[in-house]
Scaffold this motif. Structure first.
Motif, short mmCIF file in Angstrom:
data_model
loop_
_atom_site.label_atom_id
_atom_site.label_comp_id
_atom_site.label_asym_id
_atom_site.label_seq_id
_atom_site.Cartn_x
_atom_site.Cartn_y
_atom_site.Cartn_z
N ASP A 28 55.56 -14.08 3.27
CA ASP A 28 54.88 -15.11 4.06
C ASP A 28 53.67 -14.53 4.78
N VAL A 29 53.82 -13.37 5.37
CA VAL A 29 52.73 -12.74 6.11
C VAL A 29 51.62 -12.32 5.16
N VAL A 30 51.98 -11.66 4.07
CA VAL A 30 51.00 -11.16 3.10
C VAL A 30 50.28 -12.31 2.43
N ALA A 31 51.02 -13.33 2.01
CA ALA A 31 50.40 -14.45 1.30
C ALA A 31 49.37 -15.16 2.17
N LYS A 32 49.70 -15.36 3.44
CA LYS A 32 48.75 -16.04 4.33
C LYS A 32 47.48 -15.22 4.50
N ASN A 33 47.63 -13.90 4.70
CA ASN A 33 46.46 -13.05 4.88
C ASN A 33 45.61 -12.99 3.63
N LEU A 34 46.25 -12.88 2.47
CA LEU A 34 45.47 -12.82 1.24
C LEU A 34 44.73 -14.12 1.00
N GLN A 35 45.41 -15.24 1.24
CA GLN A 35 44.77 -16.53 1.02
C GLN A 35 43.57 -16.70 1.94
N ARG A 36 43.73 -16.35 3.20
CA ARG A 36 42.65 -16.50 4.16
C ARG A 36 41.47 -15.60 3.81
N GLU A 74 34.81 -20.97 10.69
CA GLU A 74 33.61 -20.17 10.98
C GLU A 74 33.94 -18.70 11.20
N LEU A 75 35.12 -18.41 11.75
CA LEU A 75 35.50 -17.03 12.02
C LEU A 75 35.55 -16.19 10.74
N ALA A 76 36.03 -16.77 9.65
CA ALA A 76 36.07 -16.03 8.37
C ALA A 76 34.66 -15.68 7.90
N VAL A 77 33.73 -16.59 8.11
CA VAL A 77 32.33 -16.33 7.74
C VAL A 77 31.77 -15.23 8.62
N GLN A 78 32.05 -15.29 9.92
CA GLN A 78 31.59 -14.25 10.84
C GLN A 78 32.12 -12.88 10.42
N ARG A 79 33.40 -12.82 10.07
CA ARG A 79 33.99 -11.54 9.65
C ARG A 79 33.33 -11.02 8.38
N HIS A 80 33.05 -11.93 7.45
CA HIS A 80 32.40 -11.51 6.21
C HIS A 80 31.01 -10.96 6.49
N LEU A 81 30.26 -11.63 7.35
CA LEU A 81 28.89 -11.22 7.65
C LEU A 81 28.84 -9.96 8.51
N ARG A 82 29.91 -9.64 9.20
CA ARG A 82 29.93 -8.44 10.05
C ARG A 82 29.64 -7.18 9.24
N ARG A 83 30.07 -7.17 7.96
CA ARG A 83 29.80 -6.02 7.10
C ARG A 83 28.30 -5.78 6.95
N TYR A 84 27.56 -6.85 6.84
CA TYR A 84 26.11 -6.72 6.65
C TYR A 84 25.44 -6.21 7.92
N ARG A 85 25.97 -6.63 9.07
CA ARG A 85 25.36 -6.24 10.34
C ARG A 85 25.50 -4.75 10.60
N THR A 86 26.56 -4.13 10.12
CA THR A 86 26.77 -2.71 10.36
C THR A 86 25.96 -1.84 9.42
N GLY A 87 25.41 -2.44 8.36
CA GLY A 87 24.59 -1.68 7.42
C GLY A 87 23.13 -1.74 7.81
N ARG A 88 22.27 -1.80 6.83
CA ARG A 88 20.82 -1.82 7.08
C ARG A 88 20.28 -3.24 7.23
N GLY A 89 21.16 -4.20 7.29
CA GLY A 89 20.71 -5.57 7.51
C GLY A 89 20.59 -6.38 6.24
N HIS A 90 20.87 -5.81 5.10
CA HIS A 90 20.79 -6.57 3.86
C HIS A 90 22.15 -6.60 3.18
N ALA A 91 22.49 -7.74 2.65
CA ALA A 91 23.75 -7.85 1.91
C ALA A 91 23.66 -7.02 0.65
N PRO A 92 24.75 -6.39 0.29
CA PRO A 92 24.72 -5.59 -0.95
C PRO A 92 24.54 -6.48 -2.16
N ASP A 93 23.85 -5.94 -3.15
CA ASP A 93 23.71 -6.67 -4.40
C ASP A 93 25.05 -6.66 -5.11
#
Length: 157
Positions: A28-36, A74-93
């Motif tokens: 139950d815990v794993v499935a919810k996290n993977l789905q999210r 919106e929180l899931a989108v923020q978490r996804h974009l956080r990766r870009y913010r810690t890099g050089r500012g560009h999303a990886p190709d």
């Protein structure tokens, strides 16, 4: 023990302890996290493109993909974009998917004459980039040659 005590002892947030205690099974815990974690996946290409165009506002990007049918929050989108913010500012190709450990192991363990040309080429490129992997491949192949040729006398070398 109370949930707060469990949290202190394990170094977990009380909400995490509550989620784990209330789960009927580990699945139950794993499935919810993977789905999210995968809700954003169909929109990653769009988010990369917009990020590279200079749009850095997570709320704006959330509203844009919401219009495209994104079902998450919106929180899931923020978490996804956080990766870009810690890099050089560009999303990886989005490049080709790297080979799995299982695939590379299979390529190393297969006799070079029996490898498909495509797989042999991939292994060759990996070996050029990683000297440790190159050495490992040589050792595995030398050991295999000793075993199949019954050259145990060469083992010390």
């Amino acid at each position: 023990m109370s949930k707060a005590t469990i949290g202190r002892k394990l170094g977990l947030h009380q909400a995490s302890v509550r989620k784990l205690v209330n789960a009927r099974s580990a699945d139950d815990v794993v499935a919810k996290n993977l789905q999210r974690a995968h809700l954003v996946d169909p929109y990653v290409g769009y988010l990369h493109r917009r990020w590279n165009e200079g749009v850095r506002n997570a709320a704006q990007l959330y509203h844009e993909i919401k219009q495209l049918g994104y079902p998450g929050g919106e929180l899931a989108v923020q978490r996804h974009l956080r990766r870009y913010r810690t890099g050089r500012g560009h999303a990886p190709d989005l490049g080709p998917k790297p080979p799995s450990v299982r695939e590379v192991t299979s390529w190393i363990m297969t006799h070079p004459e029996h490898l498909r040309d495509e797989d042999a080429d991939k292994l060759h490129r990996l070996r050029e980039r990683d000297t440790e992997l190159d050495r490992l491949t040589l050792h595995v192949r030398q050991s295999a040659a000793m075993m199949t040729g019954r050259h145990g006398d060469c083992l010390e070398d």
